[in-house]
Motif scaffolding. Sequence first.
Motif, PDB file in Angstrom:
ATOM      1  N   GLY A  31      -0.629 -13.857  15.625  1.00  0.00           N
ATOM      2  CA  GLY A  31      -2.021 -13.530  15.874  1.00  0.00           C
ATOM      3  C   GLY A  31      -2.664 -12.851  14.698  1.00  0.00           C
ATOM      4  O   GLY A  31      -2.041 -12.033  14.029  1.00  0.00           O
ATOM      5  N   GLY A  60       0.982 -27.956  11.311  1.00  0.00           N
ATOM      6  CA  GLY A  60       0.601 -26.899  12.242  1.00  0.00           C
ATOM      7  C   GLY A  60       1.346 -26.961  13.549  1.00  0.00           C
ATOM      8  O   GLY A  60       1.072 -26.178  14.465  1.00  0.00           O
ATOM      9  N   ALA A  61       2.317 -27.862  13.666  1.00  0.00           N
ATOM     10  CA  ALA A  61       3.030 -28.021  14.931  1.00  0.00           C
ATOM     11  C   ALA A  61       3.993 -26.866  15.197  1.00  0.00           C
ATOM     12  O   ALA A  61       4.347 -26.612  16.342  1.00  0.00           O
ATOM     13  CB  ALA A  61       3.794 -29.343  14.928  1.00  0.00           C
ATOM     14  N   LYS A  63       6.813 -26.250  12.775  1.00  0.00           N
ATOM     15  CA  LYS A  63       8.119 -26.553  12.162  1.00  0.00           C
ATOM     16  C   LYS A  63       8.607 -25.393  11.282  1.00  0.00           C
ATOM     17  O   LYS A  63       9.768 -24.972  11.384  1.00  0.00           O
ATOM     18  CB  LYS A  63       8.011 -27.847  11.326  1.00  0.00           C
ATOM     19  CG  LYS A  63       7.497 -29.037  12.117  1.00  0.00           C
ATOM     20  CD  LYS A  63       7.424 -30.284  11.289  1.00  0.00           C
ATOM     21  CE  LYS A  63       6.440 -30.179  10.131  1.00  0.00           C
ATOM     22  NZ  LYS A  63       5.023 -30.055  10.565  1.00  0.00           N
TER      23      LYS A  63
ATOM     24  N   ARG B 385       1.582 -19.870   2.959  1.00  0.00           N
ATOM     25  CA  ARG B 385       0.550 -19.443   3.890  1.00  0.00           C
ATOM     26  C   ARG B 385      -0.448 -18.572   3.188  1.00  0.00           C
ATOM     27  O   ARG B 385      -0.086 -17.823   2.328  1.00  0.00           O
ATOM     28  CB  ARG B 385       1.202 -18.670   5.021  1.00  0.00           C
ATOM     29  CG  ARG B 385       2.101 -19.581   5.781  1.00  0.00           C
ATOM     30  CD  ARG B 385       2.864 -18.869   6.848  1.00  0.00           C
ATOM     31  NE  ARG B 385       3.689 -19.871   7.519  1.00  0.00           N
ATOM     32  CZ  ARG B 385       4.428 -19.599   8.576  1.00  0.00           C
ATOM     33  NH1 ARG B 385       4.433 -18.410   9.072  1.00  0.00           N
ATOM     34  NH2 ARG B 385       5.135 -20.524   9.120  1.00  0.00           N
TER      35      ARG B 385
HETATM   36  N1  LIG Z   1       0.917 -15.736   9.811  1.00  0.00           N
HETATM   37  C1  LIG Z   1       0.302 -16.462  10.759  1.00  0.00           C
HETATM   38  N2  LIG Z   1      -0.648 -15.916  11.520  1.00  0.00           N
HETATM   39  C2  LIG Z   1      -1.274 -16.643  12.487  1.00  0.00           C
HETATM   40  N3  LIG Z   1      -1.010 -17.915  12.723  1.00  0.00           N
HETATM   41  C3  LIG Z   1      -0.091 -18.537  11.976  1.00  0.00           C
HETATM   42  C4  LIG Z   1       0.618 -17.847  10.963  1.00  0.00           C
HETATM   43  N4  LIG Z   1       1.473 -18.710  10.390  1.00  0.00           N
HETATM   44  C5  LIG Z   1       1.313 -19.883  11.020  1.00  0.00           C
HETATM   45  N5  LIG Z   1       0.386 -19.781  11.962  1.00  0.00           N
HETATM   46  C6  LIG Z   1      -0.027 -20.833  12.896  1.00  0.00           C
HETATM   47  O1  LIG Z   1       1.112 -21.204  13.650  1.00  0.00           O
HETATM   48  C7  LIG Z   1       1.138 -22.574  13.883  1.00  0.00           C
HETATM   49  C8  LIG Z   1       2.435 -23.178  13.387  1.00  0.00           C
HETATM   50  O2  LIG Z   1       2.505 -23.049  11.976  1.00  0.00           O
HETATM   51  P1  LIG Z   1       3.703 -23.638  11.097  1.00  0.00           P
HETATM   52  O3  LIG Z   1       3.511 -23.169   9.714  1.00  0.00           O
HETATM   53  O4  LIG Z   1       4.959 -23.325  11.769  1.00  0.00           O
HETATM   54  O5  LIG Z   1       3.406 -25.205  11.175  1.00  0.00           O
HETATM   55  P2  LIG Z   1       4.163 -26.394  10.428  1.00  0.00           P
HETATM   56  O6  LIG Z   1       4.600 -27.332  11.487  1.00  0.00           O
HETATM   57  O7  LIG Z   1       5.192 -25.843   9.527  1.00  0.00           O
HETATM   58  O8  LIG Z   1       3.000 -27.059   9.569  1.00  0.00           O
HETATM   59  P3  LIG Z   1       3.108 -27.807   8.152  1.00  0.00           P
HETATM   60  O9  LIG Z   1       3.654 -29.141   8.464  1.00  0.00           O
HETATM   61  O10 LIG Z   1       1.691 -27.889   7.706  1.00  0.00           O
HETATM   62  O11 LIG Z   1       3.967 -26.986   7.285  1.00  0.00           O
HETATM   63  C9  LIG Z   1      -0.087 -23.153  13.165  1.00  0.00           C
HETATM   64  O12 LIG Z   1      -1.102 -23.336  14.128  1.00  0.00           O
HETATM   65  C10 LIG Z   1      -0.460 -22.097  12.197  1.00  0.00           C
HETATM   66  O13 LIG Z   1      -1.835 -22.121  11.970  1.00  0.00           O
END
Ligand SMILES: Nc1ncnc2c1ncn2[C@@H]1O[C@H](COP(=O)(O)OP(=O)(O)OP(=O)(O)O)[C@@H](O)[C@H]1O
Lengths: 238, 385
Positions: A31, A60-61, A63, B385
Amino acid sequence: MTTSTVPTPAAGAADTSRTGLVMSGVSLELGDGDRIVRALDSVDLVVRPGELVAVVGPSGAGKSSLLAVAGALTSPTSGTATVHGHDLASLSARRRARFRLEEIGFVFQSGNLVPALTVADQLRLVHHLRGRRDAFDVTRALEQVGMAHKADRRPHELSGGERQRVGIARALATHPSLLLVDEPTSALDRARSQDVVALLRERTERASVATVMVTHDHDVLHHCHRVLTMEDGRLLAA
Amino acid sequence: MFLALRALAFQRSRFLLVGLVIGLLALLTVMLSGLSSGLVNDGVSGLKNLPVTAMAFSAGTKTDNAFSQSVVDEKQRAAWAGQPQVADAQLLGVSIVNTRKADATPVDLTLFGVAPDSFLAPKVDGRPALTEPGDVVLSATARKTGVRVGDVLTLDRVGTTLRVVGFTAQQDTFGHVDVGYLPLRTWQYIASGRSAAGAPTAAAIAADALDTASVVALRSAAGSTLAASGIDVAAGDQAADTTTRSLQATFASSPGYTAETTTISMITAFLYVIAALVIGAFFTVWTVQRQHELAVLRAVGAPTGFLLRDGLTQAAVLLVTFTAVGAGIGLGLGALIPDGVPFALEAAPVAGAAVLMITLGLVGAGLAVLRIARIDPLTALGGQR
Ligand SMILES: Nc1ncnc2c1ncn2[C@@H]1O[C@H](COP(=O)(O)OP(=O)(O)OP(=O)(O)O)[C@@H](O)[C@H]1O
Ligand SMILES: [Mg+2]
């Protein structure tokens, strides 16, 4: 609680004394301010030693979040994640760093090697960090990834694929229970990508380590034992 | 050390550059230390070398030019001599005069008038040297002006003459002027302003000499510093109607001494601050540039302490190496400085300056390297990030 490692069996079938990665009911809420994102939503996942599991899914899934929790970099909001039988949430920050050093190997995008160190020293560094003073067979570890002939090169003198091979050797140098791989082929061409993932499969089985690989590259999935899909924080079988 | 030294070797051009700056700062620090010691020696070595614990000035004398304003007499000396813990109290006359050699070369002197048989009197080759009323013993540094034993120095305007009978073993200067020791009575004769031309005679001195001097020089029975001597300053000052200062405190009464030493101290302080800032800035930038590498290392499990030590080791190696190089060059250059310039390289101040420089540099680097502890290992995972 101690975090000593059990010596890795030389090679062969899955080692039953090691449980690899077990996640059950893991949720992670991230958050900023009043907007809360559920990055992981009740994830259940078991990866056995010697098994290569791919995780795919849209941006954003969740992973990277999955890797962060499994890698003891973040604590889940609820649920439990255990590696080699140790509950990650029960470890202090200091012990978690030690646990990562002993039990978890990371392979990052494009290798992420230390620029100042030769290939051999990249491996010696993790050995050194563990406080081990005993001899460490760098040559053998490099032979296993086909990089022994470039032991004295520095990262800027290597191709992307070679860097990933060294990254894999570094991650496995400490004989971890769990290997976490984050988009290993994003900087590589097709042929190199196949080589690197084939190597990951081979090392996963030989070192009998539980491997989770996040990737966007659907051409390499046939190397994996299982492929899982993430969507909105949920993990689904492909 | 594993990473620190390898990174230093790998990035040597970058580290060499900041090393150059450290070396230059160390060089400047050494030069300033030399200048500072030189000026102190030039200003007050004559006082420093006196076997004196404290000086009693006439009551209420201000610090500036106290020696030329203070006037004390035999009664005050006697009052001090009677105080407990005072082993010896002697009148000392201090005045600055212009003289000329026979060939008309000017020789400026600070005349110290001392009783020839007292503890203040200079010895030459272990023997009291002031025997005749016109005898003067000069600071060893006066030799550089070409003065030799047997030379006659003539005081400007009045024409009274003094004969050089010897030199002290070391530099004795006051207010950048060589000290000349002469018998107290002769000093009092010259100070009267009625001294006649030619060598002073006992008869003339008896007729015209004052019976006052500048200060009462006190020697304690025990302890070299005034605080440790056990002398009751308040009681003595009350009895003798004087204002007493420790020998150290009288340095400030040497002309120009306070201004010179504060100026140099300020420049030196700035240099130290600059050194800390330069090192701090360099290691801040260096740490920021390594941010991703450090995040990876932390993710892999490198303890924060290891990474902090590593950063500090780099700073320490840089600081020690290049401070040594800079200081070495400074010492070499110092040896080339011509005689007339007040410059003295003394081991203790130079070593002190080097240690302070290294310490402050480490503080600067330490503050910069601390940000390693705040690097989030999560940032090592792909998709920054
Ligand atoms: N520090 C953070 N604070 C708030 N939300 C975050 C934070 N880091 C990630 N998110 C949110 O959490 C969700 C999952 O993010 P994550 O980085 O795990 O996705 P991902 O599957 O690795 O995406 P990508 O393929 O683009 O690397 C996303 O909606 C992202 O916006
Ligand atoms: Mg991601």
